[in-house]
Design a protein around this motif. Structure first.
Motif, PDB file in Angstrom:
ATOM      1  N   ARG A  26      -3.548   7.270  -4.484  1.00 14.64           N
ATOM      2  CA  ARG A  26      -2.234   6.790  -4.055  1.00 14.64           C
ATOM      3  C   ARG A  26      -1.905   7.339  -2.663  1.00 14.64           C
ATOM      4  O   ARG A  26      -1.359   6.640  -1.817  1.00 14.64           O
ATOM      5  CB  ARG A  26      -1.176   7.227  -5.064  1.00 14.64           C
ATOM      6  CG  ARG A  26       0.140   6.529  -4.852  1.00 14.64           C
ATOM      7  CD  ARG A  26       1.113   6.827  -5.936  1.00 14.64           C
ATOM      8  NE  ARG A  26       0.553   6.400  -7.225  1.00 14.64           N
ATOM      9  CZ  ARG A  26       1.139   6.584  -8.380  1.00 14.64           C
ATOM     10  NH1 ARG A  26       2.307   7.182  -8.431  1.00 14.64           N
ATOM     11  NH2 ARG A  26       0.596   6.174  -9.492  1.00 14.64           N
ATOM     12  N   ARG A  27      -2.266   8.592  -2.443  1.00 17.49           N
ATOM     13  CA  ARG A  27      -2.007   9.218  -1.132  1.00 17.49           C
ATOM     14  C   ARG A  27      -2.770   8.491  -0.014  1.00 17.49           C
ATOM     15  O   ARG A  27      -2.221   8.223   1.051  1.00 17.49           O
ATOM     16  CB  ARG A  27      -2.406  10.689  -1.180  1.00 17.49           C
ATOM     17  CG  ARG A  27      -2.123  11.432   0.113  1.00 17.49           C
ATOM     18  CD  ARG A  27      -2.450  12.929  -0.055  1.00 17.49           C
ATOM     19  NE  ARG A  27      -2.029  13.696   1.085  1.00 17.49           N
ATOM     20  CZ  ARG A  27      -2.777  13.875   2.169  1.00 17.49           C
ATOM     21  NH1 ARG A  27      -3.976  13.359   2.235  1.00 17.49           N
ATOM     22  NH2 ARG A  27      -2.319  14.596   3.173  1.00 17.49           N
ATOM     23  N   ARG A  28      -4.034   8.183  -0.275  1.00 21.19           N
ATOM     24  CA  ARG A  28      -4.835   7.489   0.735  1.00 21.19           C
ATOM     25  C   ARG A  28      -4.284   6.086   1.006  1.00 21.19           C
ATOM     26  O   ARG A  28      -4.256   5.634   2.148  1.00 21.19           O
ATOM     27  CB  ARG A  28      -6.297   7.415   0.295  1.00 21.19           C
ATOM     28  CG  ARG A  28      -7.213   6.872   1.375  1.00 21.19           C
ATOM     29  CD  ARG A  28      -8.654   7.110   1.047  1.00 21.19           C
ATOM     30  NE  ARG A  28      -9.488   6.677   2.154  1.00 21.19           N
ATOM     31  CZ  ARG A  28     -10.717   7.070   2.332  1.00 21.19           C
ATOM     32  NH1 ARG A  28     -11.272   7.910   1.480  1.00 21.19           N
ATOM     33  NH2 ARG A  28     -11.413   6.634   3.343  1.00 21.19           N
ATOM     34  N   LEU A  29      -3.837   5.399  -0.045  1.00 25.77           N
ATOM     35  CA  LEU A  29      -3.250   4.078   0.139  1.00 25.77           C
ATOM     36  C   LEU A  29      -1.986   4.161   0.994  1.00 25.77           C
ATOM     37  O   LEU A  29      -1.793   3.356   1.913  1.00 25.77           O
ATOM     38  CB  LEU A  29      -2.917   3.445  -1.221  1.00 25.77           C
ATOM     39  CG  LEU A  29      -4.101   3.047  -2.097  1.00 25.77           C
ATOM     40  CD1 LEU A  29      -3.619   2.610  -3.473  1.00 25.77           C
ATOM     41  CD2 LEU A  29      -4.931   1.963  -1.434  1.00 25.77           C
ATOM     42  N   LEU A  76       0.832  -1.211   0.000  1.00 25.07           N
ATOM     43  CA  LEU A  76       0.000   0.000   0.000  1.00 25.07           C
ATOM     44  C   LEU A  76       0.863   1.256   0.000  1.00 25.07           C
ATOM     45  O   LEU A  76       0.499   2.271  -0.595  1.00 25.07           O
ATOM     46  CB  LEU A  76      -0.925   0.028   1.227  1.00 25.07           C
ATOM     47  CG  LEU A  76      -2.060  -0.989   1.266  1.00 25.07           C
ATOM     48  CD1 LEU A  76      -2.762  -0.937   2.618  1.00 25.07           C
ATOM     49  CD2 LEU A  76      -3.033  -0.760   0.134  1.00 25.07           C
ATOM     50  N   MET A  77       2.013   1.179   0.638  1.00 26.57           N
ATOM     51  CA  MET A  77       2.907   2.330   0.735  1.00 26.57           C
ATOM     52  C   MET A  77       3.760   2.514  -0.520  1.00 26.57           C
ATOM     53  O   MET A  77       4.557   3.434  -0.598  1.00 26.57           O
ATOM     54  CB  MET A  77       3.788   2.191   1.980  1.00 26.57           C
ATOM     55  CG  MET A  77       2.995   2.270   3.269  1.00 26.57           C
ATOM     56  SD  MET A  77       3.928   1.766   4.728  1.00 26.57           S
ATOM     57  CE  MET A  77       5.282   2.905   4.703  1.00 26.57           C
ATOM     58  N   GLY A  78       3.590   1.619  -1.506  1.00 23.76           N
ATOM     59  CA  GLY A  78       4.285   1.798  -2.770  1.00 23.76           C
ATOM     60  C   GLY A  78       5.408   0.832  -3.046  1.00 23.76           C
ATOM     61  O   GLY A  78       6.015   0.878  -4.113  1.00 23.76           O
ATOM     62  N   ARG A  79       5.707  -0.039  -2.114  1.00 25.79           N
ATOM     63  CA  ARG A  79       6.753  -1.035  -2.352  1.00 25.79           C
ATOM     64  C   ARG A  79       6.243  -2.103  -3.316  1.00 25.79           C
ATOM     65  O   ARG A  79       5.082  -2.445  -3.299  1.00 25.79           O
ATOM     66  CB  ARG A  79       7.166  -1.715  -1.050  1.00 25.79           C
ATOM     67  CG  ARG A  79       7.625  -0.772   0.010  1.00 25.79           C
ATOM     68  CD  ARG A  79       9.091  -0.430  -0.192  1.00 25.79           C
ATOM     69  NE  ARG A  79       9.555   0.326   0.952  1.00 25.79           N
ATOM     70  CZ  ARG A  79      10.098   1.524   0.849  1.00 25.79           C
ATOM     71  NH1 ARG A  79      10.255   2.072  -0.316  1.00 25.79           N
ATOM     72  NH2 ARG A  79      10.496   2.167   1.912  1.00 25.79           N
ATOM     73  N   ARG A  80       7.128  -2.624  -4.118  1.00 26.22           N
ATOM     74  CA  ARG A  80       6.820  -3.683  -5.068  1.00 26.22           C
ATOM     75  C   ARG A  80       5.616  -3.350  -5.957  1.00 26.22           C
ATOM     76  O   ARG A  80       4.643  -4.096  -6.020  1.00 26.22           O
ATOM     77  CB  ARG A  80       6.581  -5.013  -4.339  1.00 26.22           C
ATOM     78  CG  ARG A  80       7.718  -5.505  -3.461  1.00 26.22           C
ATOM     79  CD  ARG A  80       8.963  -5.925  -4.221  1.00 26.22           C
ATOM     80  NE  ARG A  80       8.723  -6.878  -5.275  1.00 26.22           N
ATOM     81  CZ  ARG A  80       8.868  -8.193  -5.166  1.00 26.22           C
ATOM     82  NH1 ARG A  80       9.278  -8.703  -4.022  1.00 26.22           N
ATOM     83  NH2 ARG A  80       8.646  -8.977  -6.187  1.00 26.22           N
ATOM     84  N   PRO A  81       5.666  -2.211  -6.645  1.00 25.89           N
ATOM     85  CA  PRO A  81       4.529  -1.794  -7.486  1.00 25.89           C
ATOM     86  C   PRO A  81       4.243  -2.752  -8.635  1.00 25.89           C
ATOM     87  O   PRO A  81       3.148  -2.709  -9.207  1.00 25.89           O
ATOM     88  CB  PRO A  81       4.957  -0.421  -8.008  1.00 25.89           C
ATOM     89  CG  PRO A  81       6.437  -0.388  -7.891  1.00 25.89           C
ATOM     90  CD  PRO A  81       6.794  -1.281  -6.733  1.00 25.89           C
TER      91      PRO A  81
END
Length: 154
Positions: free
Chosen positions: A125-128, A49-54
Motif C-alpha cells: 500500500r505504501r509503494r502504491l 493508487l493513493m487510496g481514493r475510491r477503494p
C-alpha cells in the motif's frame, strides 16, 4: 549550435515544422490531445493508487486507464519531438525545457518502477501511495513547465 543539432534543424521535416502553419498547428493539436489522454487517464489512476475510491478494484481501474495513458504518452512524445524540430537550439537553450524533459523521464521511470517492479497486484500500500503521489506531482509539473514554455524566454 552543435553539428548534429544544426543538421537536425536543417532537415526537411524541421523546415516543414517551421514553415507550415497548418502542419505545426495540426501537430500541436495532436500534442495537446496526447497530453489530454495521458493526464485524463493518469489523474484518476494516481488518485486510486493513493487510496481514493477503494471500492473500485485497482486491477480493473488500471486495466481501464493504463491503455489510454500509454497511447497519450506515445502521442505526446512523438508530436513533442516534431514540435522540437521547429527550433531545437532554442529549446535546448531553455532551462525550463530541460526541466520538463527531466520531469518526463522521472515520471516514466516512476511508472516503470511500479509496473516492472512488484506490479500493481503485489505492491505494498505504501509503494502504491508513493508511486501515485509522485506520478501526480510529476505529471502536473510537466504540464506546468510545458505551458510556461510559451511565455518565458531563456
Amino acid at each position: 549550435m552543435d553539428s548534429p543539432l544544426a543538421w537536425l534543424a536543417q532537415t526537411a521535416l524541421a523546415d516543414w515544422m517551421r514553415l507550415s502553419r497548418w502542419g505545426y498547428a495540426g501537430i500541436n493539436t495532436l500534442h495537446v490531445l496526447g497530453i489530454a489522454l495521458l493526464v485524463g487517464a493518469i489523474l484518476p489512476l494516481d488518485l486510486r493508487l493513493m487510496g481514493r475510491r477503494p471500492e473500485l478494484p485497482l486491477a480493473d481501474t488500471a486495466r481501464l486507464l493504463q491503455p489510454p495513458a500509454i497511447i497519450g504518452l506515445v502521442l505526446a512524445l512523438v508530436t513533442g519531438a516534431l514540435l522540437f524540430l521547429a527550433g531545437p537550439g532554442d529549446y535546448l537553450a531553455m532551462p525550463l525545457f530541460l526541466l520538463k524533459l527531466t520531469l518526463i523521464a522521472l515520471a516514466i521511470g516512476n511508472a516503470l518502477w511500479l509496473n516492472l517492479g512488484p506490479g500493481l497486484a503485489r505492491a505494498t500500500r505504501r509503494r502504491l501511495r508513493l508511486a501515485g503521489g509522485a506520478s501526480l506531482l510529476l505529471w502536473l509539473a510537466v504540464l506546468a513547465c510545458g505551458r510556461l514554455l510559451a511565455f518565458v524566454a531563456e
